[in-house]
Design an enzyme around this catalytic site. Structure first.
Site, PDB file in Angstrom:
ATOM      1  N   ARG A   1      30.242  31.879 -21.114  1.00  0.00           N
ATOM      2  CA  ARG A   1      30.434  32.740 -19.949  1.00  0.00           C
ATOM      3  C   ARG A   1      31.873  32.670 -19.425  1.00  0.00           C
ATOM      4  NH1 ARG A   1      24.811  31.701 -16.486  1.00  0.00           N
ATOM      5  NH2 ARG A   1      23.536  33.179 -17.669  1.00  0.00           N
TER       6      ARG A   1
ATOM      7  N   GLU B 143      25.380  34.288 -29.019  1.00  0.00           N
ATOM      8  CA  GLU B 143      24.184  35.129 -28.995  1.00  0.00           C
ATOM      9  C   GLU B 143      23.281  34.849 -30.195  1.00  0.00           C
ATOM     10  OE1 GLU B 143      22.958  37.185 -26.745  1.00  0.00           O
ATOM     11  OE2 GLU B 143      24.595  36.793 -25.351  1.00  0.00           O
TER      12      GLU B 143
ATOM     13  N   CYS C 191      16.135  32.861  -4.550  1.00  0.00           N
ATOM     14  CA  CYS C 191      16.093  34.176  -5.209  1.00  0.00           C
ATOM     15  C   CYS C 191      16.612  35.266  -4.266  1.00  0.00           C
ATOM     16  CB  CYS C 191      14.669  34.510  -5.644  1.00  0.00           C
ATOM     17  SG  CYS C 191      14.521  36.187  -6.328  1.00  0.00           S
TER      18      CYS C 191
END
Length: 306
Positions: A35, A47, A209
């Site tokens: 990242r 990936e 969240c």
């Protein structure tokens, strides 16, 4: 696109939803090394390694792989047997992923002059790069992707906005929510939400969240989600023994069937249930994947890594 088509609630404040998620992600998220880069090669490696492998285990393997082959040119010129042996030694899953990654590197060097294509469609032309991986690389390397829709994203959209369990509707909803030109941060953020706060067992309050005020599941207490496919057990699986074959052959130049068999499983018996016929089946699959060569000499089969 109408609200009905996207599967999103008609009164949903999309801008508030977007802002809440991006701010939550940018404030604090898991610090995976891939990242911190926009290098398409490094992102492609991450990936491919991450397919059905826990991200925590991928970090060390990712660093080691890039130490061994720092650039796409280095990987393209590598011996495929060495790449496959690395994959096996780091328990990164199906060995044909290593083969495809190696082939993709060759394509980038030979067909694209060493520079990665930048669109999902072009990236999908690389060996072993499916639509999801192509879109991820386009998003994270070039900020040029579409909305990612994986299992985590489906679970989030289903719980938060009661999006129906239908692949095309999930894709429409994800596309509708993603801000234009922000695929890099958005796709990272929504996958982080699914991985950290909205897993199979949600941790809404503990993880802070950002969608609690909008979330249908949080309001109703119904946290059901689309079925999540389970990974078949690795222990005793055909996949495990394929890995043992490759790992063994990476140590020896070549072996006959009866020399290879006992090194692959202790109960190998030439004429038994797990004997020559069983081993030939494994080797046939590996040969089809371009990983091993099988040669007949003096009425014996001799096997080596390609």
């Amino acid at each position: 696109m109408s609200d009905e088509e996207s599967g999103l609630p008609p009164d949903l404040d999309r801008e508030a939803v977007r802002t809440a998620l991006v701010e939550w992600y940018e404030d604090d998220h898991r610090d995976f090394p891939w990242r911190q880069t926009d290098d398409a090669y490094e992102i492609l490696v991450s990936e491919v390694m991450s397919q059905q492998t826990q991200l925590g285990r991928v970090v060390d393997a990712w660093h080691a792989f890039l130490d061994e082959w720092p650039t796409v040119q280095d990987l393209a010129s590598a011996d495929r047997a060495d790449v496959v042996a690395f994959w096996t030694s780091h328990s990164l899953g199906y060995n044909n992923r290593a083969k495809y990654l190696h082939e993709a590197a060759r394509q980038v060097v030979e067909d694209y002059g060493g520079s990665f294509p930048q669109s999902p469609d072009e990236l999908s032309e690389l060996m072993g790069v499916g639509p999801y991986t192509a879109n991820a690389v386009a998003s994270f390397a070039f900020n040029n992707g579409d909305a990612v829709v994986d299992t985590n994203v489906k679970r989030v959209l289903h719980r938060a906005f009661a999006v129906p369990d239908d692949d095309s509707v999930f894709e429409d909803a994800a596309s509708e929510l993603m801000p234009d030109g922000q695929s890099r941060v958005w796709n990272n953020a929504i996958m982080e939400l699914g991985g950290v706060a909205c897993g199979k067992t949600p941790t809404c309050d503990e993880s802070g969240c950002p969608w609690r005020q909008f979330c249908h599941a949080y309001e109703t207490g119904d946290f059901t989600a689309p079925d999540v496919p389970t990974q078949p057990s690795f222990e005793g699986s055909r996949r495990q023994f394929r890995g043992r074959v490759v790992r063994t052959l990476s140590t020896y130049d070549e072996l006959t069937l009866d020399s290879l068999g006992p090194r692959v499983r202790v109960d190998y018996a030439p004429d038994g249930e797990y004997g020559r016929e069983w081993l030939r089946g494994l080797l046939s699959d590996l040969a089809d994947d371009g990983l091993v060569d099988i040669d007949e000499r003096d009425d014996e089969l001799v096997v080596a890594l390609q």
